[in-house]
Design a protein around this motif. Structure first.
Motif, PDB file in Angstrom:
ATOM      1  N   ASP A  28       0.832  -1.199   0.000  1.00  0.00           N
ATOM      2  CA  ASP A  28       0.000   0.000   0.000  1.00  0.00           C
ATOM      3  C   ASP A  28       0.866   1.249   0.000  1.00  0.00           C
ATOM      4  N   ARG A  29       0.333   2.312  -0.591  1.00  0.00           N
ATOM      5  CA  ARG A  29       1.138   3.506  -0.863  1.00  0.00           C
ATOM      6  C   ARG A  29       1.454   4.386   0.336  1.00  0.00           C
ATOM      7  N   TYR A  30       0.539   4.508   1.276  1.00  0.00           N
ATOM      8  CA  TYR A  30       0.709   5.500   2.339  1.00  0.00           C
ATOM      9  C   TYR A  30       0.783   4.855   3.708  1.00  0.00           C
ATOM     10  N   CYS A  31       1.613   5.462   4.554  1.00  0.00           N
ATOM     11  CA  CYS A  31       1.837   4.951   5.904  1.00  0.00           C
ATOM     12  C   CYS A  31       1.467   6.013   6.933  1.00  0.00           C
ATOM     13  N   GLN A  33       2.391   7.549  10.175  1.00  0.00           N
ATOM     14  CA  GLN A  33       3.659   7.613  10.883  1.00  0.00           C
ATOM     15  C   GLN A  33       3.560   8.565  12.053  1.00  0.00           C
ATOM     16  N   PRO A  40       8.511   2.141   9.115  1.00  0.00           N
ATOM     17  CA  PRO A  40       7.776   3.037   8.249  1.00  0.00           C
ATOM     18  C   PRO A  40       6.378   3.354   8.755  1.00  0.00           C
ATOM     19  N   CYS A  43       1.297   0.876   7.343  1.00  0.00           N
ATOM     20  CA  CYS A  43       1.237   1.066   5.888  1.00  0.00           C
ATOM     21  C   CYS A  43       0.081   0.301   5.261  1.00  0.00           C
ATOM     22  N   GLN A  44      -1.116   0.581   5.681  1.00  0.00           N
ATOM     23  CA  GLN A  44      -2.261  -0.139   5.145  1.00  0.00           C
ATOM     24  C   GLN A  44      -3.215   0.759   4.365  1.00  0.00           C
ATOM     25  N   CYS A  51      -5.502   7.754   4.760  1.00  0.00           N
ATOM     26  CA  CYS A  51      -4.488   7.887   5.802  1.00  0.00           C
ATOM     27  C   CYS A  51      -4.744   9.123   6.663  1.00  0.00           C
ATOM     28  N   CYS A  62       0.933  11.393   7.727  1.00  0.00           N
ATOM     29  CA  CYS A  62       0.965  10.416   6.640  1.00  0.00           C
ATOM     30  C   CYS A  62       2.172  10.654   5.754  1.00  0.00           C
ATOM     31  N   ASN A  65       4.849   5.212   1.508  1.00  0.00           N
ATOM     32  CA  ASN A  65       5.473   3.966   1.915  1.00  0.00           C
ATOM     33  C   ASN A  65       6.853   3.875   1.247  1.00  0.00           C
TER      34      ASN A  65
END
Length: 77
Positions: A28-31, A33, A40, A43-44, A51, A62, A65
């Motif tokens: 998945d693209r965004y984490c 944080q 990281p 990250c779902q 996010c 956000c 990833n």
């Protein structure tokens, strides 16, 4: 006998960990944080808005990833 069973169980665990499918989170693209998530992070999230909705009201933020970001760089010359 006990040692043989323990050895076989350890070997089976090692094989399962080696050949299991990678976690979906790396795809998945965004984490999410922040201090409580580490790096990281969680990250779902497929979209940035998703996010941000999860980060709302917390001290988290956000980011992209790193697995996704570095995969894109590898193929751009």
């Amino acid at each position: 006998m006990r040692r043989t069973v323990l050895t076989l169980a350890s070997f089976a665990t090692l094989l399962a960990a080696t050949f299991s499918a990678p976690a979906h989170a790396a795809n998945d693209r965004y984490c999410l944080q922040g201090r409580s998530w580490g790096y990281p992070g969680n990250c779902q999230f497929v979209s940035y808005r998703q996010c941000l909705a999860a980060a709302s009201g917390t001290s988290s933020y956000c980011g992209i990833n790193p697995y996704y970001a570095f995969a894109l760089q590898r193929y751009s010359y």
